[in-house]
Motif scaffolding. Structure first.
Motif, PDB file in Angstrom:
ATOM      1  N   ARG A  92       0.859  -1.286   0.003  1.00 37.01           N
ATOM      2  CA  ARG A  92       0.032   0.050   0.059  1.00 37.01           C
ATOM      3  C   ARG A  92       0.939   1.416   0.096  1.00 37.01           C
ATOM      4  NH1 ARG A  92      -3.283  -0.867   3.911  1.00 37.01           N
ATOM      5  NH2 ARG A  92      -1.767   0.013   5.568  1.00 37.01           N
ATOM      6  N   HIS A  93       1.858   1.191   0.727  1.00 39.09           N
ATOM      7  CA  HIS A  93       2.824   2.495   0.667  1.00 39.09           C
ATOM      8  C   HIS A  93       3.447   2.739  -0.697  1.00 39.09           C
ATOM      9  CE1 HIS A  93       5.906   4.974   2.248  1.00 39.09           C
ATOM     10  NE2 HIS A  93       6.894   4.568   1.427  1.00 39.09           N
ATOM     11  N   TYR A  94       3.975   1.925  -1.175  1.00 40.42           N
ATOM     12  CA  TYR A  94       4.394   2.137  -2.407  1.00 40.42           C
ATOM     13  C   TYR A  94       3.474   2.278  -3.692  1.00 40.42           C
ATOM     14  CZ  TYR A  94       8.877   0.640  -0.373  1.00 40.42           C
ATOM     15  OH  TYR A  94       9.971   0.532   0.445  1.00 40.42           O
ATOM     16  N   SER A  98       3.196   5.697  -5.626  1.00 41.83           N
ATOM     17  CA  SER A  98       3.171   5.589  -6.942  1.00 41.83           C
ATOM     18  C   SER A  98       2.285   6.307  -7.464  1.00 41.83           C
ATOM     19  CB  SER A  98       3.102   4.267  -7.683  1.00 41.83           C
ATOM     20  OG  SER A  98       2.934   4.144  -8.800  1.00 41.83           O
ATOM     21  N   PHE A  99       1.092   6.776  -6.978  1.00 40.88           N
ATOM     22  CA  PHE A  99       0.222   7.580  -7.415  1.00 40.88           C
ATOM     23  C   PHE A  99       0.659   9.075  -7.426  1.00 40.88           C
ATOM     24  CE2 PHE A  99      -3.292   4.458  -6.030  1.00 40.88           C
ATOM     25  CZ  PHE A  99      -3.530   3.803  -7.343  1.00 40.88           C
ATOM     26  N   ASP A 100       1.256   9.419  -6.152  1.00 40.90           N
ATOM     27  CA  ASP A 100       1.914  10.605  -5.894  1.00 40.90           C
ATOM     28  C   ASP A 100       2.640  11.222  -6.923  1.00 40.90           C
ATOM     29  OD1 ASP A 100       2.238  12.929  -4.497  1.00 40.90           O
ATOM     30  OD2 ASP A 100       4.127  12.128  -3.691  1.00 40.90           O
ATOM     31  N   TRP A 103       0.818  11.640 -10.283  1.00 40.28           N
ATOM     32  CA  TRP A 103       0.259  13.006 -10.217  1.00 40.28           C
ATOM     33  C   TRP A 103       1.177  14.337 -10.296  1.00 40.28           C
ATOM     34  CZ3 TRP A 103      -2.626  11.200  -5.349  1.00 40.28           C
ATOM     35  CH2 TRP A 103      -3.799  10.399  -5.568  1.00 40.28           C
ATOM     36  N   ASP A 104       2.258  13.955  -9.889  1.00 45.73           N
ATOM     37  CA  ASP A 104       3.444  15.199 -10.055  1.00 45.73           C
ATOM     38  C   ASP A 104       3.908  15.070 -11.543  1.00 45.73           C
ATOM     39  OD1 ASP A 104       3.344  15.429  -7.274  1.00 45.73           O
ATOM     40  OD2 ASP A 104       5.103  14.494  -6.962  1.00 45.73           O
ATOM     41  N   LEU A 105       3.955  13.896 -12.134  1.00 49.99           N
ATOM     42  CA  LEU A 105       4.225  13.923 -13.616  1.00 49.99           C
ATOM     43  C   LEU A 105       3.127  14.491 -14.293  1.00 49.99           C
ATOM     44  CD1 LEU A 105       5.511  10.357 -14.169  1.00 49.99           C
ATOM     45  CD2 LEU A 105       6.767  12.273 -14.795  1.00 49.99           C
ATOM     46  N   MET A 106       1.770  14.307 -14.170  1.00 50.48           N
ATOM     47  CA  MET A 106       0.702  14.920 -14.874  1.00 50.48           C
ATOM     48  C   MET A 106       0.650  16.717 -14.653  1.00 50.48           C
ATOM     49  SD  MET A 106      -2.675  12.423 -14.413  1.00 50.48           S
ATOM     50  CE  MET A 106      -2.376  12.201 -12.965  1.00 50.48           C
ATOM     51  N   ARG A 166      12.559   8.979 -13.171  1.00 51.46           N
ATOM     52  CA  ARG A 166      13.769   8.034 -12.493  1.00 51.46           C
ATOM     53  C   ARG A 166      13.074   7.573 -11.213  1.00 51.46           C
ATOM     54  NH1 ARG A 166      17.731  10.938 -13.962  1.00 51.46           N
ATOM     55  NH2 ARG A 166      17.430  12.558 -12.365  1.00 51.46           N
ATOM     56  N   GLU A 167      12.391   8.859 -10.538  1.00 48.24           N
ATOM     57  CA  GLU A 167      11.602   8.546  -9.152  1.00 48.24           C
ATOM     58  C   GLU A 167      10.605   7.329  -9.210  1.00 48.24           C
ATOM     59  OE1 GLU A 167       9.485  10.946  -5.615  1.00 48.24           O
ATOM     60  OE2 GLU A 167      10.823  12.023  -7.205  1.00 48.24           O
ATOM     61  N   LEU A 168       9.873   7.469 -10.539  1.00 48.39           N
ATOM     62  CA  LEU A 168       8.948   6.432 -10.671  1.00 48.39           C
ATOM     63  C   LEU A 168       9.206   4.893 -10.892  1.00 48.39           C
ATOM     64  CD1 LEU A 168       5.773   6.019 -11.157  1.00 48.39           C
ATOM     65  CD2 LEU A 168       6.051   6.712 -13.491  1.00 48.39           C
ATOM     66  N   ARG A 169      10.460   5.028 -11.519  1.00 46.93           N
ATOM     67  CA  ARG A 169      10.981   3.655 -11.840  1.00 46.93           C
ATOM     68  C   ARG A 169      11.641   2.705 -10.551  1.00 46.93           C
ATOM     69  NH1 ARG A 169      13.150   6.326 -16.473  1.00 46.93           N
ATOM     70  NH2 ARG A 169      15.056   6.717 -15.388  1.00 46.93           N
TER      71      ARG A 169
END
Length: 185
Positions: A92-94, A98-100, A103-106, A166-169
């Motif tokens: 759940r944490h990850y 991932s959602f956060d 949203w930052d990418l969008m 990079r953070e998303l990967r």
């Protein structure tokens, strides 16, 4: 920094990564679970692990390339029910992280497009006014505003976006990690 120093640092980094790899090519992180694994601020229905656990895992895996799968071994005597709850909390944490990041990418994409369009429009007005030769002070202000907008759009594209990807990967690497429980010796 000298070339020799950088070369030595790269060598040490590669040796660290090699030491963490198991026979299957997974980077292994050993974590000693504290007695109280849950964050004292989290409620029973939405428990989360202590931030120190996530921080430790992130610190140990920060330099490991995202394409190398992770295997996290949690050391501590836990019942099967506790083990399942800990796995759910980590997943759940990850997922939330991932959602956060998504949203930052969008938001980054919207910012980039709006600033690029605004900057281009302002510079078009500037060019029109510069060619007509009227109101020199106002045209210079438009030039600065348009240039700044395009600069910020380029910053969002060339600096912020690669960092977010990079953070998303890295987060996807953590999301797909294998979790094992090892009894305390």
């Amino acid at each position: 920094m000298s070339r020799k120093t950088r070369k030595q640092e790269k060598k040490e980094l590669l040796e660290y990564i090699e030491r963490t790899l198991d026979e299957n090519g997974n980077a292994v992180v050993d974590v000693c679970l504290p007695e109280e694994v849950y964050d004292p601020l989290s409620l029973k229905g939405e428990k989360d692990l202590c931030g120190e656990i996530y921080d430790y895992i992130e610190a140990q895996t920060n330099v490991i390339p995202a394409q190398i799968p992770l295997r996290v071994r949690l050391h501590g005597d836990r019942t099967p029910a506790e083990q399942e709850e800990i796995e759910k909390c980590m997943h759940r944490h990850y997922i939330m992280k991932s959602f956060d990041i998504s949203w930052d990418l969008m938001a980054n994409l919207r910012k980039m497009l709006v600033l690029a369009a605004f900057g281009a429009a302002v510079l078009a007005i500037y060019l029109f006014l510069a060619l007509t030769g009227k109101n020199a002070l106002f045209t210079e202000i438009l030039s600065i505003v348009g240039s700044f907008s395009l600069w910020e759009a380029a910053d969002a594209l060339l600096l912020e976006r690669p960092h977010l990807r990079r953070e998303l990967r890295n987060n996807e690497q953590s999301l797909n990690q294998k979790i094992e429980f090892v009894p305390k010796d």
